[in-house]
Design an enzyme around this catalytic site. Structure first.
Site, PDB file in Angstrom:
ATOM      1  N   ASN A  38      12.805 -10.513  18.517  1.00  0.00           N
ATOM      2  CA  ASN A  38      12.976  -9.616  19.672  1.00  0.00           C
ATOM      3  C   ASN A  38      12.908  -8.144  19.250  1.00  0.00           C
ATOM      4  OD1 ASN A  38      13.483 -11.824  21.436  1.00  0.00           O
ATOM      5  ND2 ASN A  38      15.524 -11.958  20.546  1.00  0.00           N
ATOM      6  N   SER A  40      14.082 -14.292  29.336  1.00  0.00           N
ATOM      7  CA  SER A  40      13.982 -14.348  27.878  1.00  0.00           C
ATOM      8  C   SER A  40      13.034 -15.416  27.376  1.00  0.00           C
ATOM      9  CB  SER A  40      15.361 -14.567  27.272  1.00  0.00           C
ATOM     10  OG  SER A  40      15.923 -15.776  27.746  1.00  0.00           O
ATOM     11  N   GLU A  70      18.188 -12.277  35.341  1.00  0.00           N
ATOM     12  CA  GLU A  70      17.683 -11.496  34.215  1.00  0.00           C
ATOM     13  C   GLU A  70      16.595 -10.577  34.764  1.00  0.00           C
ATOM     14  OE1 GLU A  70      16.542 -13.836  30.731  1.00  0.00           O
ATOM     15  OE2 GLU A  70      18.094 -15.281  31.224  1.00  0.00           O
TER      16      GLU A  70
HETATM   17  C1  LIG Z   1      18.727 -12.568  28.625  1.00  0.00           C
HETATM   18  C2  LIG Z   1      19.686 -12.365  27.506  1.00  0.00           C
HETATM   19  N1  LIG Z   1      20.874 -11.825  27.764  1.00  0.00           N
HETATM   20  C3  LIG Z   1      21.775 -11.595  26.790  1.00  0.00           C
HETATM   21  C4  LIG Z   1      21.498 -11.925  25.484  1.00  0.00           C
HETATM   22  C5  LIG Z   1      22.538 -11.682  24.443  1.00  0.00           C
HETATM   23  O1  LIG Z   1      22.315 -10.486  23.775  1.00  0.00           O
HETATM   24  P1  LIG Z   1      22.962 -10.275  22.342  1.00  0.00           P
HETATM   25  O2  LIG Z   1      22.044 -10.939  21.360  1.00  0.00           O
HETATM   26  O3  LIG Z   1      23.084  -8.823  22.169  1.00  0.00           O
HETATM   27  O4  LIG Z   1      24.293 -10.965  22.377  1.00  0.00           O
HETATM   28  C6  LIG Z   1      20.258 -12.468  25.154  1.00  0.00           C
HETATM   29  C7  LIG Z   1      19.933 -12.771  23.758  1.00  0.00           C
HETATM   30  O5  LIG Z   1      19.794 -13.850  23.311  1.00  0.00           O
HETATM   31  C8  LIG Z   1      19.332 -12.718  26.192  1.00  0.00           C
HETATM   32  O6  LIG Z   1      18.155 -13.276  25.930  1.00  0.00           O
END
Ligand SMILES: Cc1ncc(COP(=O)(O)O)c(C=O)c1O
Length: 387
Positions: free
Chosen positions: A48, A180, A176
């Site tokens: 990422n 992701s 979202e």
């Molecule tokens: C859509 C989404 N939200 C939140 C997160 C969590 O972020 P972090 O890796 O900073 O905990 C991710 C990461 O995996 C994600 O893909």
């Protein structure tokens, strides 16, 4: 304890049989998109690190400076003695970057999501979540005790139907911004219009939109021309911004409330100064060099066109390009074929994605060269022919 041993071994054996057992693989990074795997250099098409900022010398220098000046850790929670001018500066930079009144830091994006939902939502409330929302958003709703209603992915018509079926005084919509695992963008204009019609609060997780979409990488709201006042925004520093940490951006009163009520903010140690300093540097670089985001868009376009030439259609414009293969075995075989040719893209299997949609989640970075993308596409062509 025999029952526990039986449970642990039994669960792991079931996962192994279904080809769903997960294992850690050590990688030694040698650059933003390259790493050593079992001593061999591989090109990553799964990270990422969309802008390659993890290895930007300016980011590293700022982290080193903060490490020397402020120490390795923060030593306490923000409300105790862990709040430094750096934390304040990063919150100001995030608010400026997102066009919000204020921002609040959390240890990760995961905890930012849990914090917002568990602090704002109560057990008499209703939360309408996109079917494909990230685990952290679902966990936040579970923790709140609210009724969870899941609408069809990116489908405002499904949401409208469910709103009619589930009346309530306090209702939330959670999505979202850039999904992701699928790389598509939420239809935020429609969701915000529904929110206005039905007095809903909209929470948007911009983890994958920050730094990748919208003018200068300002994220999904900017990409769709939506004023930040219309939603509560969460995000992460750990993807395009190349650091670690999460944030919530919104009105001052929301930030004051979370500072007083969000347990994942109150009862945890403040982010380490080096991570905070590197995120500040990353935002400053983005503000000064929007061409970095253009380079990412150009690489995403190249990859998308290359996939189309292989008969794989991935609509959209984000740097996340899913290649859905179906079964975990198929995805694992493609992963192994590519790895043998020097490209690292781990198979994504259930429960991260729905059953029957195991995939290679291909991501591109501004740091990839055109040659790396072309080499990957050639290897993928062979992998698909061999499958
Ligand atoms: C859509 C989404 N939200 C939140 C997160 C969590 O972020 P972090 O890796 O900073 O905990 C991710 C990461 O995996 C994600 O893909």
């Amino acid at each position: 304890m025999d029952w526990l041993q039986g449970f642990l071994h039994g669960t792991l054996e079931e996962l192994e049989l279904a080809r769903l057992k997960r294992q850690l693989t050590p990688l030694i990074p040698v650059g933003p998109v390259r790493a050593l795997w079992e001593g061999r250099e591989v090109v990553l098409f799964c990270s990422n690190n969309y802008l390659g900022l993890t290895h930007d010398p300016r980011v590293i220098a700022r982290a080193q400076e903060a490490l020397t000046k402020y120490g390795a850790g923060s030593g306490a929670a923000r409300l105790v003695s862990g709040h430094t001018p750096l934390h304040q500066a990063l919150e100001e930079a995030l608010a400026r970057f997102k066009g919000a009144a204020r921002a609040l830091l959390f240890p990760t994006g995961y905890t930012a999501n849990i914090a917002v939902l568990s602090a704002l939502v109560g057990r008499h409330d209703i939360v309408f979540c996109d079917r494909l929302c990230h685990a952290s958003l679902l966990d936040g709703v579970l923790l709140s005790g609210a009724k969870l209603v899941r609408f069809q992915h990116n489908d405002p018509v499904s949401l409208r139907r469910l709103l009619a079926a589930h009346p309530g005084r306090r209702r939330f919509v959670v999505t979202e911004g850039v999904f992701s695992m699928d790389g598509d963008m939420a239809p935020l204009r429609e969701l915000v219009a529904l929110a206005e019609e039905f007095s809903l609060v909209v929470v948007v997780d911009d983890a994958h939109g920050t730094g990748t979409v919208g003018p200068g990488g300002r994220g999904v709201l900017a990409a769709q021309g939506i004023s930040p006042e219309k939603v509560i925004l969460t995000g992460t520093l750990s993807k395009a911004l190349g650091s670690l940490g999460g944030f919530v951006a919104g009105p001052a009163v929301l930030i004051e409330y979370l500072t007083n009520r969000a347990r994942p903010f109150i009862f945890t140690t403040a982010l380490p100064p080096a991570s905070v300093a590197s995120a500040i540097a990353a935002i400053e670089i983005l503000e000064a060099e929007p061409e970095l985001v253009e380079r990412l868009a150009e690489n995403a376009r190249l990859m998308r066109e290359g996939l189309t030439a292989l008969g794989i259609s991935v609509p959209g414009e984000t740097p996340i390009l899913p290649l859905i293969l179906g079964t975990p075995e198929k995805a694992r075989r493609a992963q192994e074929y590519l790895l043998a040719r020097g490209y690292y893209v781990p198979a994504i299997r259930p429960p991260t994605v729905p059953p029957g949609t195991a995939r290679l989640r291909i991501t591109v970075s501004a740091a990839h060269t055109k040659e790396e993308i072309a080499g990957f596409l050639a290897a993928l062509r062979e992998a698909l022919a061999a499958a």
